[in-house]
Scaffold this motif. Structure first.
Motif, PDB file in Angstrom:
ATOM      1  N   VAL A  32      29.060  47.215  32.664  1.00 57.68           N
ATOM      2  CA  VAL A  32      30.422  46.703  32.680  1.00 57.68           C
ATOM      3  C   VAL A  32      30.568  45.774  31.477  1.00 57.68           C
ATOM      4  CG1 VAL A  32      32.165  45.385  33.945  1.00 57.68           C
ATOM      5  CG2 VAL A  32      30.494  46.790  35.201  1.00 57.68           C
ATOM      6  N   SER A  72      33.410  43.391  29.170  1.00 58.59           N
ATOM      7  CA  SER A  72      34.751  42.856  28.951  1.00 58.59           C
ATOM      8  C   SER A  72      35.079  42.909  27.468  1.00 58.59           C
ATOM      9  CB  SER A  72      34.851  41.414  29.447  1.00 58.59           C
ATOM     10  OG  SER A  72      34.052  40.548  28.654  1.00 58.59           O
ATOM     11  N   ARG A 117      32.090  50.997  32.254  1.00 60.13           N
ATOM     12  CA  ARG A 117      33.372  50.395  32.631  1.00 60.13           C
ATOM     13  C   ARG A 117      33.737  49.299  31.621  1.00 60.13           C
ATOM     14  NH1 ARG A 117      35.879  48.943  38.431  1.00 60.13           N
ATOM     15  NH2 ARG A 117      37.448  47.402  37.785  1.00 60.13           N
ATOM     16  N   GLU A 142      36.658  46.268  30.688  1.00 55.81           N
ATOM     17  CA  GLU A 142      37.731  45.424  31.219  1.00 55.81           C
ATOM     18  C   GLU A 142      38.376  44.672  30.059  1.00 55.81           C
ATOM     19  OE1 GLU A 142      38.989  44.907  34.293  1.00 55.81           O
ATOM     20  OE2 GLU A 142      37.675  46.411  35.213  1.00 55.81           O
ATOM     21  N   LYS A 201      40.829  41.800  28.630  1.00 50.23           N
ATOM     22  CA  LYS A 201      41.351  40.501  29.080  1.00 50.23           C
ATOM     23  C   LYS A 201      41.953  39.756  27.895  1.00 50.23           C
ATOM     24  CE  LYS A 201      37.153  37.682  28.514  1.00 50.23           C
ATOM     25  NZ  LYS A 201      37.614  36.639  27.572  1.00 50.23           N
ATOM     26  N   VAL A 255      36.542  36.608  32.692  1.00 43.28           N
ATOM     27  CA  VAL A 255      36.930  38.011  32.800  1.00 43.28           C
ATOM     28  C   VAL A 255      37.743  38.230  34.074  1.00 43.28           C
ATOM     29  CG1 VAL A 255      36.084  40.390  32.808  1.00 43.28           C
ATOM     30  CG2 VAL A 255      34.777  38.625  31.618  1.00 43.28           C
ATOM     31  N   LEU A 256      37.566  37.353  35.042  1.00 46.88           N
ATOM     32  CA  LEU A 256      38.181  37.545  36.352  1.00 46.88           C
ATOM     33  C   LEU A 256      39.555  36.900  36.501  1.00 46.88           C
ATOM     34  CD1 LEU A 256      34.935  37.077  38.408  1.00 46.88           C
ATOM     35  CD2 LEU A 256      36.333  39.143  38.415  1.00 46.88           C
ATOM     36  N   ASN A 315      41.342  38.962  39.235  1.00 44.41           N
ATOM     37  CA  ASN A 315      41.047  40.399  39.178  1.00 44.41           C
ATOM     38  C   ASN A 315      40.175  40.780  40.380  1.00 44.41           C
ATOM     39  OD1 ASN A 315      40.264  43.028  38.553  1.00 44.41           O
ATOM     40  ND2 ASN A 315      40.102  42.620  36.360  1.00 44.41           N
ATOM     41  N   GLU A 341      39.945  43.547  41.979  1.00 42.62           N
ATOM     42  CA  GLU A 341      39.308  44.871  41.912  1.00 42.62           C
ATOM     43  C   GLU A 341      37.981  44.812  41.166  1.00 42.62           C
ATOM     44  OE1 GLU A 341      38.965  49.140  40.455  1.00 42.62           O
ATOM     45  OE2 GLU A 341      40.074  47.752  39.206  1.00 42.62           O
ATOM     46  N   LEU A 342      37.927  44.056  40.062  1.00 43.40           N
ATOM     47  CA  LEU A 342      36.669  43.910  39.329  1.00 43.40           C
ATOM     48  C   LEU A 342      35.655  43.135  40.152  1.00 43.40           C
ATOM     49  CD1 LEU A 342      34.860  44.166  36.861  1.00 43.40           C
ATOM     50  CD2 LEU A 342      35.998  42.138  35.905  1.00 43.40           C
ATOM     51  N   HIS A 383      34.228  45.398  42.661  1.00 44.59           N
ATOM     52  CA  HIS A 383      33.335  46.373  42.026  1.00 44.59           C
ATOM     53  C   HIS A 383      31.967  45.753  41.734  1.00 44.59           C
ATOM     54  CE1 HIS A 383      31.911  49.609  39.471  1.00 44.59           C
ATOM     55  NE2 HIS A 383      31.703  48.743  38.497  1.00 44.59           N
ATOM     56  N   THR A 441      33.572  32.869  33.733  1.00 47.24           N
ATOM     57  CA  THR A 441      33.400  34.041  34.599  1.00 47.24           C
ATOM     58  C   THR A 441      32.436  33.729  35.742  1.00 47.24           C
ATOM     59  OG1 THR A 441      33.810  35.516  32.718  1.00 47.24           O
ATOM     60  CG2 THR A 441      32.761  36.472  34.658  1.00 47.24           C
TER      61      THR A 441
END
Length: 323
Positions: free
Chosen positions: A93, A95, A194, A196, A198, A209-210, A226, A228-229, A232, A253
């Motif tokens: 993942v 960002s 993935r 993301e 931001k 990131v969130l 966030n 959904e993140l 995940h 984060t």
């Protein structure tokens, strides 16, 4: 046993710009998976995520405007760790800090009484704005409210950053050596990376990131958590965190992760593993006296103690995943 580095990887190129070699890297990944019997990620019984925060040219390439000293070496260590544990890292993942010219933390947003923009690393307080030292070139009421709410949160005061991670520019891209690692992992483990995005909202900083630093201004919503993140990431048994900068985007984060795990299920706190030798702080600005909130290395080190005390694991890239 750790897996060997792929033949195409060169530590000396980690801090340089080049076009990612997608065809070469993915073909090497296919052969590597066969040679080392690397199974698809979906077969993992212990699911491990590698969560890279802003491993972008803007922060990791020495010529970039917001280069974090130490980022090249951090990335070299991270890549050796990623490749050595490729067969056990289930998902990647990343960002991507994403900005435009006119944002509240960029010079073009502000002017002094003579119409001059602030120099990078200039702190701007709500008191400065009320005194007329700085005025916003757009959205003046919201800009003042932003500084007031940011200061009330007690984490940061507004810092004017150099233009960085501009959408469409080279500094926005994932560092090429890291991009190749994501391609290699995707094909070798048969799983998608993935990404993301931001930081596009002009009226707030978005270190985490969130979530952004401020979510609401008078009459205007400027962001939200966030969920959904977060959900995940917590599907993994372990989440290894790395990237830049230790004092800002990584710290914020991790703070969001800590607060939301505490609010939902404290037993999951130990899933978060902080790769401490894979991140560096932004240097403190040359101010005398130096406001405590701008002593970024100190802020970062104090935060690491807080995360460890909360139950997160602070580890190094040289530690065994079985340790």
């Amino acid at each position: 046993m750790p897996l060997p580095l792929p033949e195409f990887h060169d530590d000396k190129r980690v801090g340089t710009l080049y076009l990612e070699r997608a065809a070469l890297v993915t073909e090497a990944a296919r052969r590597y998976a066969v040679a080392h019997q690397v199974k698809p990620a979906r077969e993992d019984s212990l699911r491990i995520a590698a969560f890279g925060i802003d491993v972008q040219v803007a922060f990791c390439q020495p010529e970039a405007s917001l280069f974090v000293p130490g980022a090249v070496e951090d990335t070299q260590r991270t890549l050796r760790w990623l490749y050595a544990n490729l067969d056990r890292i289930t998902g990647l993942v990343f960002s991507l800090d994403t900005h435009r010219v006119f944002q509240v933390f960029h010079p073009a947003w502000w002017q002094d009484a003579e119409g001059r923009p602030p120099a990078p690393m200039t702190p701007i307080t709500a008191a400065d704005i009320r005194a007329g030292k700085w005025r916003a070139t757009r959205h003046p009421e919201e800009s003042l409210a932003y500084c007031e709410r940011l200061e009330a949160a007690g984490k940061y005061i507004l810092t004017v950053w150099p233009y960085h991670a501009l959408l469409g520019g080279l500094s926005h891209a994932l560092l090429p050596a890291m991009m190749e690692a994501s391609l290699f992992h995707a094909v070798a483990r048969d799983t998608q990376t993935r990404f993301e995005v931001k930081g596009e909202e002009p009226l707030t900083e978005n270190y985490s990131v969130l979530s952004p630093e401020v979510t609401e201004l008078p009459g205007r919503k400027v962001g939200e958590f966030n969920q959904e993140l977060f959900d995940h990431l917590l599907t993994f048994d372990r989440v290894y965190v790395f990237g830049q900068a230790k004092s800002h985007c990584v710290l914020s984060t991790l703070m969001d992760l800590k607060q939301h795990i505490e609010a939902t299920d404290r037993s999951k706190m130990g899933r978060i593993h902080i790769l401490e030798d894979a991140m560096s702080p932004v240097p403190a600005p040359p101010l005398d006296p130096l406001p405590p909130g701008l002593d970024f290395p100190r802020v970062a080190n104090e935060a690491m103690r807080t995360f460890r005390e909360a139950g997160m694991k602070v580890v190094r890239t040289t530690d065994s995943l079985d340790g």
